[in-house]
Design a protein around this motif. Structure first.
Motif, PDB file in Angstrom:
ATOM      1  N   GLY A   6      -3.168  -8.316  11.258  1.00 54.36           N
ATOM      2  CA  GLY A   6      -2.313  -7.433  10.714  1.00 54.36           C
ATOM      3  C   GLY A   6      -1.092  -8.039   9.990  1.00 54.36           C
ATOM      4  O   GLY A   6      -0.178  -7.538   9.354  1.00 54.36           O
ATOM      5  N   SER A   7      -1.181  -9.648   9.946  1.00 48.71           N
ATOM      6  CA  SER A   7      -0.022 -10.430   9.317  1.00 48.71           C
ATOM      7  C   SER A   7      -0.266 -10.186   7.811  1.00 48.71           C
ATOM      8  O   SER A   7       0.541 -11.021   7.074  1.00 48.71           O
ATOM      9  N   GLY A   8      -1.452  -9.785   7.237  1.00 40.58           N
ATOM     10  CA  GLY A   8      -1.441  -9.643   6.074  1.00 40.58           C
ATOM     11  C   GLY A   8      -2.561 -10.876   5.141  1.00 40.58           C
ATOM     12  O   GLY A   8      -2.779 -10.851   3.979  1.00 40.58           O
ATOM     13  N   LYS A   9      -3.259 -11.416   5.971  1.00 41.06           N
ATOM     14  CA  LYS A   9      -4.163 -12.535   5.564  1.00 41.06           C
ATOM     15  C   LYS A   9      -5.278 -12.003   4.789  1.00 41.06           C
ATOM     16  O   LYS A   9      -5.570 -12.452   3.340  1.00 41.06           O
TER      17      LYS A   9
ATOM     18  N   PHE B 150       0.845  -1.147   0.135  1.00 39.22           N
ATOM     19  CA  PHE B 150       0.026   0.009  -0.138  1.00 39.22           C
ATOM     20  C   PHE B 150       0.978   1.190  -0.046  1.00 39.22           C
ATOM     21  O   PHE B 150       1.840   1.285   0.991  1.00 39.22           O
TER      22      PHE B 150
ATOM     23  N   VAL C  17       3.689   0.351   2.620  1.00 36.87           N
ATOM     24  CA  VAL C  17       3.392  -0.792   3.594  1.00 36.87           C
ATOM     25  C   VAL C  17       3.424  -2.053   2.860  1.00 36.87           C
ATOM     26  O   VAL C  17       2.416  -2.351   2.002  1.00 36.87           O
TER      27      VAL C  17
ATOM     28  N   THR D 219       1.228   4.615   1.293  1.00 33.19           N
ATOM     29  CA  THR D 219       0.478   5.666   2.257  1.00 33.19           C
ATOM     30  C   THR D 219       1.595   6.850   2.485  1.00 33.19           C
ATOM     31  O   THR D 219       2.603   6.699   1.863  1.00 33.19           O
TER      32      THR D 219
END
Ligand SMILES: Nc1ncnc2c1ncn2[C@@H]1O[C@H](COP(=O)(O)OP(=O)(O)O)[C@@H](O)[C@H]1O
Ligand code: SF4
Ligand SMILES: [Mg+2]
Lengths: 308, 340
Positions: B45-48, B15, B22, B17
């Motif tokens: 927050g692990s990207g799942k 991302f 990110v 930002t």
């Protein structure tokens, strides 16, 4: 069942609201210093007192209040103190149609364009189109209508001479005042709709709609615009009321015989009956407009419907 | 041998930002076979979500951006499909249900319409037929009074019922893969079990593959065939359920296994969580992402990223402990009990 109860409840609340409004206005007005005849320098103090008693203004305040309320119940708003021989009902009956006409025209221009630009701007967030819409709405909100009005007169009436300068006679006469009034409305509507759309666009249910395989167009039409309009509905009640009730500045600039002038003139001139009459009229109108908005609200948003 | 439906290869997604890039998904690969359930597990927050939403291209760009990798669906590279092309797949081949059933249905639209619009979007059938189909779907997912329910609004249903409606919407066009992003996290325990059972039943009945996302390993024990453990944008370990539960190799997987609530255990009610916080994904560490929280961290861990090591045909993990030069360590705690 709940619809009838809702309406009855709202009706009673409205009556109480209007009653309080009239009562408060009545007594507050009388705390203003001076009397209606002071400004007319030709009148001696003696004459002033005579006039006061002629209009019943020398009686005890509470008695005056009772009389006023009695007349009000019969729909009689009394005589204007300044315009001799004119009733407040007559003043409203001749001026309101002009204001309402202008107001409706302005709304008819501002609503569709404002909503459209709001949606467009949100959909094109961060792109040139968005910046242009934001710019337009900033301009619309920040330019006072007397400047815009005068500017329009200067360009179209004075320089180009394609539209009449002032007055309210033909269709052509309505164009400039309509634009002058519509631009600020349009600006506000654009801003609110844009913010509202941006919020809706980030909602989970929009993602659900996308996950169904709906096209962007369908998502916007079926899921976003309707939900994004809810805040617009909320502001529509007060907006419609104030616009239809006449706007002093625009009516003044274009010399329109609308209601707006009477609001200002009657207060500066302490024309109690006119001020009060207009307040009552305004109040009833506002209550009615909000009532309609609430019904529309219930149709658009089923969560509201159930809570009432 | 079952056919591989979906394959994600060396996929990186970021991302853009104001604070910086990110790196939400940092080079992951996984696949889903016909009729199987793959669970993706990891802390919040692990990207799942980013990983699976990309499969359906649900993340707007900007701010999202594919850095590298491929997504292959039924042999076709869909990585750079246009929105038009994706619309053919979304809802028909691939479906998704989300975490919060309170917000994932449109509050101003009757649930019947929300189901029907999905059906008619892919199948040009008359409305009356779509209504019939919607009733059938609602019956299937266990909504009482399915016919009357069509004209009800989402707020008149409980969370569990709404999630059932979401499942009905997702299954409306018989998708090959159902992606469920934490479908039970927002629900209470009893409802959770019911929804999982429902999903299992429907999977058996229709042969749908499921990609199940959760931060709770306990949820997947009953459902999954295979598990991928995600940490800080990477898949750190993957294997069959048996392998992950009985022979986990990665210290992070060990930590997750210990944080499952155990009804039979003395420690009941006291959840063990892994101490520390995940790394910043704007400036991720150059070595192992778990190094700052790992009890077994060695010098090399902070310097060099561990390669993926195959343990069996189906299991692999990324940890320096699996290197032959590393000291041998044992998992500290009791063997995890069988859950299913
Ligand atoms: N729209 C976004 N903009 C910036 N960062 C995002 C955005 N969406 C997710 N992220 C970041 O991506 C990372 C992974 O998020 P996510 O996939 O939602 O995690 P999970 O589903 O595993 O809880 C997080 O660090 C999150 O902050
Ligand atoms: S590589 Fe090192 S820090 Fe990372 S999990 Fe393995 S032992 Fe721990
Ligand atoms: Mg998530």
């Amino acid at each position: 069942m709940s619809v009838i109860r809702f309406i009855v409840k709202r009706f009673i609340i409205s009556i109480v609201t209007i009653f309080l409004l009239v009562t408060l206005s009545f007594f507050l007005l009388r705390t203003l210093p001076g009397n209606p005849f002071q400004t007319e320098t030709l009148l001696t103090v003696e004459m002033q007192e005579k006039m006061m008693s002629y209009y019943g203004l020398d009686k005890p305040l509470f008695e005056q209040y009772l009389t006023y309320m009695q007349n009000l119940l019969q729909g009689d708003l009394g005589y204007s103190i300044k315009y001799r021989n004119r009733t407040v009902n007559e003043i409203i009956a001749t001026s309101f149609p002009v204001s309402a006409d202008l107001g409706l025209r302005a709304l008819a221009v501002a609503l569709p364009i404002g909503l459209f630009l709001g949606v467009l701007s949100a959909r094109k967030r961060g792109k040139l189109t968005d910046y242009l819409c934001v710019l337009l709405s900033v301009i619309g909100v920040s330019i006072p209508s007397f400047i815009l009005g005068s500017f329009l007169q200067y360009i179209f009436a004075l320089k180009l001479q394609i539209l009449p300068m002032a007055q309210w006679q033909t269709e052509w006469h309505t164009i400039l005042p309509t634009i002058a009034l519509a631009l600020s409305l349009l600006a506000i509507l654009t801003r609110v709709m844009r913010a509202s759309m941006l919020e809706v666009m980030s909602q989970d249910y929009v993602k659900t709609a996308k996950a169904k395989g709906l096209s962007e167009g369908k998502i916007v039409r079926r899921h976003q615009i309707r939900n994004a309009s809810i805040p617009i509905l909320t502001m529509l009640g007060p907006m419609v009321t104030s616009v239809l009730m006449g706007t002093f500045v625009v009516e003044k600039i274009f010399a329109l015989p609308g209601l707006g002038q009477h609001f200002i003139n009657s207060i500066t001139g302490l024309d109690y009956t006119v001020t009060l009459g207009l307040t009552v009229f305004f109040g009833i109108f506002m209550v009615f407009a909000n009532f309609l908005v609430d019904i529309a609200y219930g149709i658009v948003d089923p969560r509201i419907r159930l809570m009432k | 041998m079952k056919e591989t439906l979906l394959e994600v290869k060396q996929f990186k997604f970021s991302f853009d930002t104001y604070a910086g890039e990110v790196q939400a998904v940092r080079n992951i690969s996984f696949h889903v076979k016909e009729g199987e359930t793959l669970a993706i597990v990891g802390e919040s927050g692990s990207g799942k979500s980013v990983a699976v939403q990309n499969v359906m291209k649900l993340i707007p760009s900007p701010p999202g951006r594919i850095i590298q990798g491929q997504i292959i669906y039924q042999g076709e590279d869909i990585t750079h499909y246009t929105d038009r092309q994706m619309e053919q797949l979304r809802g028909k081949e691939l479906s998704m249900i989300f975490q919060d059933p309170m917000t994932s249905l449109n509050p101003t639209m009757k649930i019947g319409d929300q189901i029907i619009e999905g059906i008619r979007n892919h199948e040009p059938i008359p409305r009356a037929d779509a209504v019939k189909k919607a009733i059938k779907l609602l019956t299937e997912v266990g909504i009482p009074d399915p016919k009357d329910s069509l004209s009800r609004y989402p707020h008149t249903f409980s969370g569990g019922m709404r999630q059932r409606v979401m499942i009905a919407i997702a299954l409306a066009c018989n998708p090959k893969i159902l992606i469920a992003d934490e479908p039970t996290t927002a629900l209470d325990v009893t409802t959770q079990t019911q929804i999982l059972e429902l999903m299992n039943d429907l999977k058996e009945k229709h042969g749908t593959s499921i990609v199940m996302i959760t931060h709770d390993l306990g949820v997947v024990a009953k459902m999954a065939d295979r598990i991928a453990v995600m940490y800080a944008g990477k898949i750190v370990e993957t294997g069959t359920v048996e392998e992950i539960f009985y022979q986990p190799k990665h210290p992070y997987t060990w930590g997750l296994l210990q944080s499952i609530p155990k009804v039979s255990s003395k420690r009941m009610g006291k959840l063990e969580t892994i101490p520390g916080t995940p790394p910043d994904l704007i400036a991720p560490p150059k070595g192992c992402g778990f190094a700052s929280r790992c009890k077994f961290c060695m010098n090399i861990c902070k310097e060099v990223e561990p390669e993926s090591v195959s343990i069996s045909a189906s299991q692999s993990a990324k940890c320096w402990l699996l290197d032959e030069r590393a000291p041998r360590v044992e998992r500290e705690h009791e063997e995890v009990k069988k859950y299913s």
